[in-house]
Scaffold this motif. Structure first.
Motif, PDB file in Angstrom:
ATOM      1  N   ASN A   1       3.857  -4.782   5.735  1.00 54.90           N
ATOM      2  CA  ASN A   1       2.964  -5.778   5.163  1.00 54.90           C
ATOM      3  C   ASN A   1       1.651  -5.094   4.788  1.00 54.90           C
ATOM      4  O   ASN A   1       1.101  -4.317   5.572  1.00 54.90           O
ATOM      5  CB  ASN A   1       2.690  -6.925   6.146  1.00 54.90           C
ATOM      6  CG  ASN A   1       3.820  -7.932   6.191  1.00 54.90           C
ATOM      7  OD1 ASN A   1       4.326  -8.348   5.156  1.00 54.90           O
ATOM      8  ND2 ASN A   1       4.216  -8.321   7.385  1.00 54.90           N
ATOM      9  N   ILE A   2       1.172  -5.384   3.619  1.00 52.42           N
ATOM     10  CA  ILE A   2      -0.081  -4.779   3.144  1.00 52.42           C
ATOM     11  C   ILE A   2      -1.233  -5.176   4.054  1.00 52.42           C
ATOM     12  O   ILE A   2      -1.337  -6.324   4.486  1.00 52.42           O
ATOM     13  CB  ILE A   2      -0.351  -5.209   1.691  1.00 52.42           C
ATOM     14  CG1 ILE A   2       0.672  -4.548   0.753  1.00 52.42           C
ATOM     15  CG2 ILE A   2      -1.770  -4.846   1.259  1.00 52.42           C
ATOM     16  CD1 ILE A   2       0.606  -5.043  -0.672  1.00 52.42           C
ATOM     17  N   GLY A   3      -2.094  -4.222   4.353  1.00 52.49           N
ATOM     18  CA  GLY A   3      -3.281  -4.480   5.153  1.00 52.49           C
ATOM     19  C   GLY A   3      -3.056  -4.367   6.652  1.00 52.49           C
ATOM     20  O   GLY A   3      -3.951  -4.681   7.429  1.00 52.49           O
ATOM     21  N   GLN A   4      -1.874  -3.902   7.054  1.00 50.43           N
ATOM     22  CA  GLN A   4      -1.578  -3.839   8.487  1.00 50.43           C
ATOM     23  C   GLN A   4      -1.019  -2.468   8.894  1.00 50.43           C
ATOM     24  O   GLN A   4      -0.096  -2.380   9.695  1.00 50.43           O
ATOM     25  CB  GLN A   4      -0.596  -4.948   8.877  1.00 50.43           C
ATOM     26  CG  GLN A   4      -1.179  -6.338   8.742  1.00 50.43           C
ATOM     27  CD  GLN A   4      -0.308  -7.403   9.397  1.00 50.43           C
ATOM     28  OE1 GLN A   4       0.904  -7.425   9.218  1.00 50.43           O
ATOM     29  NE2 GLN A   4      -0.935  -8.285  10.162  1.00 50.43           N
ATOM     30  N   ALA A   5      -1.595  -1.413   8.378  1.00 45.90           N
ATOM     31  CA  ALA A   5      -1.088  -0.078   8.708  1.00 45.90           C
ATOM     32  C   ALA A   5      -1.205   0.216  10.196  1.00 45.90           C
ATOM     33  O   ALA A   5      -0.289   0.806  10.792  1.00 45.90           O
ATOM     34  CB  ALA A   5      -1.856   0.979   7.905  1.00 45.90           C
ATOM     35  N   ASN A   6      -2.315  -0.172  10.808  1.00 41.47           N
ATOM     36  CA  ASN A   6      -2.494   0.086  12.241  1.00 41.47           C
ATOM     37  C   ASN A   6      -1.490  -0.712  13.065  1.00 41.47           C
ATOM     38  O   ASN A   6      -0.836  -0.179  13.970  1.00 41.47           O
ATOM     39  CB  ASN A   6      -3.924  -0.222  12.675  1.00 41.47           C
ATOM     40  CG  ASN A   6      -4.446  -1.567  12.182  1.00 41.47           C
ATOM     41  OD1 ASN A   6      -3.726  -2.352  11.536  1.00 41.47           O
ATOM     42  ND2 ASN A   6      -5.702  -1.867  12.482  1.00 41.47           N
ATOM     43  N   TYR A   7      -1.343  -1.979  12.740  1.00 45.68           N
ATOM     44  CA  TYR A   7      -0.419  -2.863  13.446  1.00 45.68           C
ATOM     45  C   TYR A   7       1.033  -2.412  13.240  1.00 45.68           C
ATOM     46  O   TYR A   7       1.831  -2.380  14.179  1.00 45.68           O
ATOM     47  CB  TYR A   7      -0.638  -4.283  12.935  1.00 45.68           C
ATOM     48  CG  TYR A   7       0.147  -5.371  13.619  1.00 45.68           C
ATOM     49  CD1 TYR A   7      -0.034  -5.645  14.970  1.00 45.68           C
ATOM     50  CD2 TYR A   7       1.038  -6.163  12.903  1.00 45.68           C
ATOM     51  CE1 TYR A   7       0.659  -6.666  15.593  1.00 45.68           C
ATOM     52  CE2 TYR A   7       1.739  -7.191  13.512  1.00 45.68           C
ATOM     53  CZ  TYR A   7       1.545  -7.437  14.859  1.00 45.68           C
ATOM     54  OH  TYR A   7       2.235  -8.447  15.472  1.00 45.68           O
ATOM     55  N   ALA A   8       1.367  -2.033  12.005  1.00 43.82           N
ATOM     56  CA  ALA A   8       2.725  -1.583  11.699  1.00 43.82           C
ATOM     57  C   ALA A   8       3.066  -0.313  12.470  1.00 43.82           C
ATOM     58  O   ALA A   8       4.160  -0.176  13.034  1.00 43.82           O
ATOM     59  CB  ALA A   8       2.876  -1.346  10.196  1.00 43.82           C
ATOM     60  N   ALA A   9       2.138   0.642  12.492  1.00 43.72           N
ATOM     61  CA  ALA A   9       2.379   1.898  13.201  1.00 43.72           C
ATOM     62  C   ALA A   9       2.572   1.654  14.692  1.00 43.72           C
ATOM     63  O   ALA A   9       3.480   2.229  15.319  1.00 43.72           O
ATOM     64  CB  ALA A   9       1.218   2.859  12.968  1.00 43.72           C
TER      65      ALA A   9
END
Length: 305
Positions: A159-167
């Motif tokens: 999801n765009i804008g959630q690189a930290n959460y995705a990682a």
């Protein structure tokens, strides 16, 4: 008879949302519950409040269940060890940990502050490590234990804008997988859930267009935290002893089993590859099997069941 009769369960992030619903349901299904929640804001970083966790514990006791509260942070290993000891000392054991505790600090990656990256990794990934590491030897010694960790389609799909959460959430998926592999011989299980549910975390996601507004409306009106709790409690039960190492999603009344990364196509060159031959031959041949850059909404575009 409940599916958790005689068991002791810790639920993190249990002052609200999915965590609270898991704690309430676990108690209704017979468990003695340690209700953990820092009592902080969605973004984290504050000192928290012991009141919200105790409120959930009071609701359980008022309904005839057994519960105690804990307001320590899952990011603090010493505090987590004390929480494990609290469960064993007060309730005489520990059999499962349901771990949905989390924060959000969304932002486009090219604008992301180091602190926003670090805090999300700390709560989700370090927190999952802490609660697992502090309890795994107890589980192994008693020959029984279940972890129910939480991932996200932000990590599984994106999801765009959630690189930290995705990682962080993809890291938790990897952790859960290894816990399951290493725990098979000792009766220790670990599964992971990607939840679709309206919570205060989801409420912080900005609505910037009609498509995202429709997605939020679907989640708010038809995907509830209590629906996610049903699977979490089932996985915590010893009756699911043959279920481990799996990735699930809950979307309304739909339970989804995800696949896991496996090879889908290969190309070999007995003479060895060069950058030129890879560009001319291998990558074009594989192109039809590539995944697009669509967000999770493109994979789940339909209304929840």
């Amino acid at each position: 008879m409940g599916v958790l009769d005689g068991k002791v369960v810790i639920v993190t992030g249990a002052a609200g949302g999915i965590g609270k619903e898991c704690a309430l349901l676990a108690a209704r299904e017979g468990a003695k519950v340690v209700v953990n929640d820092l009592g902080g804001a969605v973004r984290g970083g504050d000192e928290g409040d012991a009141g919200p966790a105790e409120q959930t514990a009071q609701e359980i006791r008022a309904a005839g269940g057994e519960a105690l509260s804990n307001s320590d942070s899952v990011t603090n290993m010493d505090a987590v060890k004390a929480m494990i000891a609290q469960a064993i000392d007060k309730f005489g054991g520990l059999h499962a940990i349901i771990n949905p505790a989390g924060i959000l600090r969304d932002g486009m990656f090219h604008k992301m502050a180091d602190e926003d990256w670090d805090k999300v990794i700390e709560v989700h990934l370090r927190g999952a490590y802490n609660v697992s590491r502090a309890s795994v030897e107890h589980f192994r010694n008693q020959g029984e234990g279940s972890y129910v960790h939480f991932t996200s389609t932000s990590g599984l799909i994106g999801n765009i804008g959630q690189a930290n959460y995705a990682a962080a959430k993809l890291g938790v998926m990897g952790l859960s997988r290894i816990l399951a592999m290493e725990g098979v011989a000792k009766g220790v299980r670990s599964n992971i859930i990607a939840p679709f549910a309206w919570t205060r975390m989801i409420a912080t996601i900005p609505v910037k267009d009609e498509a995202s507004a429709q997605r939020v409306d679907r989640m708010k009106n038809a995907m509830r935290a209590d629906q996610v709790a049903q699977l979490a409690v089932a996985l915590a039960s010893s009756e699911s002893k043959d279920v481990t190492g799996q990735i699930f999603a809950v979307r309304g009344n739909e339970v989804v089993l995800f696949d896991q990364p496996r090879p889908i196509r290969s190309m070999a060159n007995t003479s060895g590859w060069t950058p030129r031959s890879l560009l001319d031959v291998a990558l074009p041949a594989m192109k039809n099997s590539f995944f697009d850059a669509g967000a999770s909404a493109s994979v789940f575009p339909y209304d929840p069941v």
